[in-house]
Motif scaffolding. Structure first.
Motif, PDB file in Angstrom:
ATOM      1  N   ASP A  11      -2.397   8.878   8.387  1.00  0.00           N
ATOM      2  CA  ASP A  11      -1.386   8.047   9.042  1.00  0.00           C
ATOM      3  C   ASP A  11      -0.265   7.628   8.093  1.00  0.00           C
ATOM      4  N   PHE A  12      -0.510   7.687   6.800  1.00  0.00           N
ATOM      5  CA  PHE A  12       0.475   7.255   5.800  1.00  0.00           C
ATOM      6  C   PHE A  12       0.783   8.391   4.822  1.00  0.00           C
ATOM      7  N   SER A  13       1.126   9.559   5.368  1.00  0.00           N
ATOM      8  CA  SER A  13       1.416  10.721   4.514  1.00  0.00           C
ATOM      9  C   SER A  13       2.800  11.309   4.782  1.00  0.00           C
ATOM     10  N   GLU A  57       0.830  -1.207   0.000  1.00  0.00           N
ATOM     11  CA  GLU A  57       0.000   0.000   0.000  1.00  0.00           C
ATOM     12  C   GLU A  57       0.859   1.249   0.000  1.00  0.00           C
ATOM     13  N   GLY A  66       2.645  10.050  -0.217  1.00  0.00           N
ATOM     14  CA  GLY A  66       2.213   8.916   0.598  1.00  0.00           C
ATOM     15  C   GLY A  66       3.392   8.095   1.083  1.00  0.00           C
ATOM     16  N   SER A  70       3.459   0.908   2.969  1.00  0.00           N
ATOM     17  CA  SER A  70       3.108  -0.044   4.022  1.00  0.00           C
ATOM     18  C   SER A  70       2.715  -1.368   3.389  1.00  0.00           C
ATOM     19  N   ALA A  80      -4.405   8.831   3.229  1.00  0.00           N
ATOM     20  CA  ALA A  80      -4.655   8.611   4.660  1.00  0.00           C
ATOM     21  C   ALA A  80      -3.656   9.424   5.480  1.00  0.00           C
ATOM     22  N   GLY A 121      -1.118  -2.493   6.197  1.00  0.00           N
ATOM     23  CA  GLY A 121      -1.281  -1.493   7.250  1.00  0.00           C
ATOM     24  C   GLY A 121      -0.082  -1.299   8.153  1.00  0.00           C
ATOM     25  N   GLY A 181      -2.095   4.577   2.332  1.00  0.00           N
ATOM     26  CA  GLY A 181      -3.248   3.876   2.887  1.00  0.00           C
ATOM     27  C   GLY A 181      -4.095   3.142   1.866  1.00  0.00           C
TER      28      GLY A 181
END
Length: 96
Positions: free
Chosen positions: A47-49, A27, A75, A78, A45, A81, A30
């Motif tokens: 959390d994933f930036s 990913e 991004g 991952s 997302a 997640g 996200g």
């Protein structure tokens, strides 16, 4: 998926080349990565930036995954997640 496959982010401009892969979903931002660029980007997302850097290798803690970033983006990478980290360079031997 096999080594040498190029994946494109569905959430930003990031592109990676697969060096080593396990059985999970890769990913970026996200969203799952795919071999084709989407017509419309998905939202990034929070959390994933953290972003990706061109030329850096990204790995998981177990060493099952290794990705080479060929085009940077906003991004972060991952697998299922769990965030990937940059691979550290091996130290050169001393030449005393």
């Amino acid at each position: 998926m096999k080594p040498g496959t190029r994946l494109k982010s569905q959430a930003d401009d990031t592109e990676v080349m697969v060096i080593r892969t396990g059985g999970g979903t890769i990913e970026c931002g996200g969203a799952p990565m795919a071999e084709a660029k989407p017509a419309e980007l998905l939202p990034l997302a929070a959390d994933f930036s953290a972003g990706t850097l061109m030329g850096k290798r990204y790995v998981d803690a177990d060493g099952a995954y290794e990705l080479l970033c060929v085009k940077p983006g906003k991004g972060s990478l991952s697998v299922d997640g769990i965030a990937l980290v940059t691979k550290d360079a091996k130290p050169l031997p001393a030449s005393d």
